[in-house]
Design a protein around this motif. Structure first.
Motif, PDB file in Angstrom:
ATOM      1  N   THR A  73       2.996  15.929   4.866  1.00 47.63           N
ATOM      2  CA  THR A  73       3.636  15.463   6.406  1.00 47.63           C
ATOM      3  C   THR A  73       3.242  14.766   7.206  1.00 47.63           C
ATOM      4  OG1 THR A  73       2.940  17.499   7.468  1.00 47.63           O
ATOM      5  CG2 THR A  73       4.744  17.866   6.035  1.00 47.63           C
ATOM      6  N   ALA A  74       2.051  14.594   6.355  1.00 44.79           N
ATOM      7  CA  ALA A  74       1.415  12.854   7.647  1.00 44.79           C
ATOM      8  C   ALA A  74       2.407  11.375   7.208  1.00 44.79           C
ATOM      9  CB  ALA A  74      -0.179  12.690   6.419  1.00 44.79           C
ATOM     10  N   PRO A  75       1.639  11.324   8.176  1.00 45.84           N
ATOM     11  CA  PRO A  75       2.307   9.544   7.838  1.00 45.84           C
ATOM     12  C   PRO A  75       1.949   8.834   6.899  1.00 45.84           C
ATOM     13  CG  PRO A  75       0.842  10.075  10.090  1.00 45.84           C
ATOM     14  CD  PRO A  75       0.323  11.103   9.260  1.00 45.84           C
ATOM     15  N   TRP A  76       1.154   8.642   6.236  1.00 47.98           N
ATOM     16  CA  TRP A  76       0.928   8.354   4.476  1.00 47.98           C
ATOM     17  C   TRP A  76       2.506   8.628   3.741  1.00 47.98           C
ATOM     18  CZ3 TRP A  76       1.260  10.964   0.634  1.00 47.98           C
ATOM     19  CH2 TRP A  76       0.753  11.771   0.317  1.00 47.98           C
ATOM     20  N   ALA A  77       3.063  10.174   3.906  1.00 49.78           N
ATOM     21  CA  ALA A  77       4.034  10.515   3.521  1.00 49.78           C
ATOM     22  C   ALA A  77       5.320   9.778   3.670  1.00 49.78           C
ATOM     23  CB  ALA A  77       4.593  11.591   2.782  1.00 49.78           C
ATOM     24  N   GLU A  78       5.237   9.054   4.709  1.00 48.25           N
ATOM     25  CA  GLU A  78       6.854   8.211   5.326  1.00 48.25           C
ATOM     26  C   GLU A  78       7.095   6.683   4.989  1.00 48.25           C
ATOM     27  OE1 GLU A  78      10.448   8.282   6.185  1.00 48.25           O
ATOM     28  OE2 GLU A  78       9.505  10.211   5.986  1.00 48.25           O
ATOM     29  N   SER A  79       5.484   6.437   4.879  1.00 46.99           N
ATOM     30  CA  SER A  79       5.328   4.672   4.538  1.00 46.99           C
ATOM     31  C   SER A  79       5.465   4.523   3.733  1.00 46.99           C
ATOM     32  CB  SER A  79       3.535   5.182   5.211  1.00 46.99           C
ATOM     33  OG  SER A  79       3.537   4.629   6.531  1.00 46.99           O
ATOM     34  N   LEU A  80       4.907   6.097   2.755  1.00 45.59           N
ATOM     35  CA  LEU A  80       5.776   5.534   0.871  1.00 45.59           C
ATOM     36  C   LEU A  80       6.331   5.427   0.641  1.00 45.59           C
ATOM     37  CD1 LEU A  80       3.808   5.524  -1.541  1.00 45.59           C
ATOM     38  CD2 LEU A  80       3.620   7.747  -1.857  1.00 45.59           C
ATOM     39  N   ARG A  81       7.383   6.237   1.635  1.00 43.17           N
ATOM     40  CA  ARG A  81       8.428   6.621   1.568  1.00 43.17           C
ATOM     41  C   ARG A  81       9.366   4.990   1.619  1.00 43.17           C
ATOM     42  NH1 ARG A  81      11.409  10.299   0.474  1.00 43.17           N
ATOM     43  NH2 ARG A  81       9.794  12.293   1.400  1.00 43.17           N
ATOM     44  N   ALA A  82       8.836   4.865   2.742  1.00 45.50           N
ATOM     45  CA  ALA A  82       9.543   3.468   3.833  1.00 45.50           C
ATOM     46  C   ALA A  82       9.303   2.266   2.895  1.00 45.50           C
ATOM     47  CB  ALA A  82       9.087   3.526   4.544  1.00 45.50           C
ATOM     48  N   TYR A  83       8.294   2.154   1.793  1.00 37.84           N
ATOM     49  CA  TYR A  83       7.872   1.109   1.084  1.00 37.84           C
ATOM     50  C   TYR A  83       8.900   1.911  -0.132  1.00 37.84           C
ATOM     51  CZ  TYR A  83       5.759  -2.112  -2.816  1.00 37.84           C
ATOM     52  OH  TYR A  83       5.325  -2.309  -3.412  1.00 37.84           O
ATOM     53  N   LEU A  84       8.916   2.577  -0.628  1.00 40.52           N
ATOM     54  CA  LEU A  84      10.574   2.679  -1.641  1.00 40.52           C
ATOM     55  C   LEU A  84      11.439   2.170  -1.241  1.00 40.52           C
ATOM     56  CD1 LEU A  84       9.113   6.316  -2.933  1.00 40.52           C
ATOM     57  CD2 LEU A  84       8.595   4.204  -3.860  1.00 40.52           C
ATOM     58  N   ARG A  85      12.299   3.368  -0.211  1.00 40.66           N
ATOM     59  CA  ARG A  85      13.536   2.082  -0.059  1.00 40.66           C
ATOM     60  C   ARG A  85      13.175   1.112   0.340  1.00 40.66           C
ATOM     61  NH1 ARG A  85      13.477   6.560   5.114  1.00 40.66           N
ATOM     62  NH2 ARG A  85      14.182   8.295   3.701  1.00 40.66           N
ATOM     63  N   GLU A  86      12.634  -0.290   1.026  1.00 43.54           N
ATOM     64  CA  GLU A  86      11.953  -1.902   0.957  1.00 43.54           C
ATOM     65  C   GLU A  86      12.386  -2.036  -0.260  1.00 43.54           C
ATOM     66  OE1 GLU A  86       8.846  -4.127   1.970  1.00 43.54           O
ATOM     67  OE2 GLU A  86       9.458  -3.181   3.297  1.00 43.54           O
ATOM     68  N   GLN A  87      11.555  -1.601  -1.314  1.00 47.67           N
ATOM     69  CA  GLN A  87      11.751  -1.909  -2.764  1.00 47.67           C
ATOM     70  C   GLN A  87      13.219  -1.791  -4.080  1.00 47.67           C
ATOM     71  OE1 GLN A  87       8.919  -3.497  -3.825  1.00 47.67           O
ATOM     72  NE2 GLN A  87       8.119  -3.786  -2.223  1.00 47.67           N
ATOM     73  N   ALA A  88      13.689  -0.506  -3.207  1.00 44.37           N
ATOM     74  CA  ALA A  88      14.790  -0.205  -3.429  1.00 44.37           C
ATOM     75  C   ALA A  88      15.822  -1.125  -3.261  1.00 44.37           C
ATOM     76  CB  ALA A  88      15.063   1.354  -3.406  1.00 44.37           C
ATOM     77  N   GLU A  89      16.188  -1.853  -1.924  1.00 45.21           N
ATOM     78  CA  GLU A  89      16.678  -2.758  -1.177  1.00 45.21           C
ATOM     79  C   GLU A  89      16.661  -4.236  -1.924  1.00 45.21           C
ATOM     80  OE1 GLU A  89      16.083  -2.846   3.482  1.00 45.21           O
ATOM     81  OE2 GLU A  89      16.570  -0.048   3.305  1.00 45.21           O
ATOM     82  N   GLU A  90      15.090  -4.167  -1.884  1.00 45.26           N
ATOM     83  CA  GLU A  90      14.805  -5.984  -2.421  1.00 45.26           C
ATOM     84  C   GLU A  90      16.024  -5.922  -3.977  1.00 45.26           C
ATOM     85  OE1 GLU A  90      11.605  -7.276  -2.624  1.00 45.26           O
ATOM     86  OE2 GLU A  90      10.728  -6.823  -0.033  1.00 45.26           O
ATOM     87  N   ALA A  91      15.386  -4.896  -4.849  1.00 43.63           N
ATOM     88  CA  ALA A  91      15.935  -4.961  -6.109  1.00 43.63           C
ATOM     89  C   ALA A  91      17.505  -5.683  -6.507  1.00 43.63           C
ATOM     90  CB  ALA A  91      15.748  -3.611  -7.108  1.00 43.63           C
TER      91      ALA A  91
END
Length: 96
Positions: A73-91
């Motif tokens: 539940t640490a902030p890094w988990a949400e950061s990683l999730r945001a990164y994945l979403r960003e990459q999906a949107e770019e794709a």
């Protein structure tokens, strides 16, 4: 011959270019898209489903051989999730 890695979420093997490498930095997991950061890495399909499975199974701590417990539940988990979403949107936008 293409390198193959195992996703820590699904536990399935896949070609290295289709997975995202993550590393442990200062007790936080960070994305390593270029796969060049030093240290032990873990591989993950770049989708929320695999991230959720890895967090639920606490797979990152084992794969990265973390000395301390990694809080899912640490902030890094949400950061990683945001990164994945960003990459999906770019794709999606690059295929339009």
């Amino acid at each position: 011959m293409e390198a193959v890695r195992t996703c820590v979420g699904r536990r399935s093997r896949a070609p290295r270019p289709s997975l995202l490498r993550v590393v442990l930095r200062n007790s936080e997991i960070v994305a390593d898209p270029s796969a060049t950061l030093p240290g032990r890495g873990a591989w993950l399909h770049p989708v929320d489903e695999c991230l959720d499975l890895a967090l639920k199974r606490r797979a990152f701590g084992r794969a990265l051989r973390a000395e301390e417990s990694l809080d899912p539940t640490a902030p890094w988990a949400e950061s990683l999730r945001a990164y994945l979403r960003e990459q999906a949107e770019e794709a999606v936008t690059s295929h339009e």
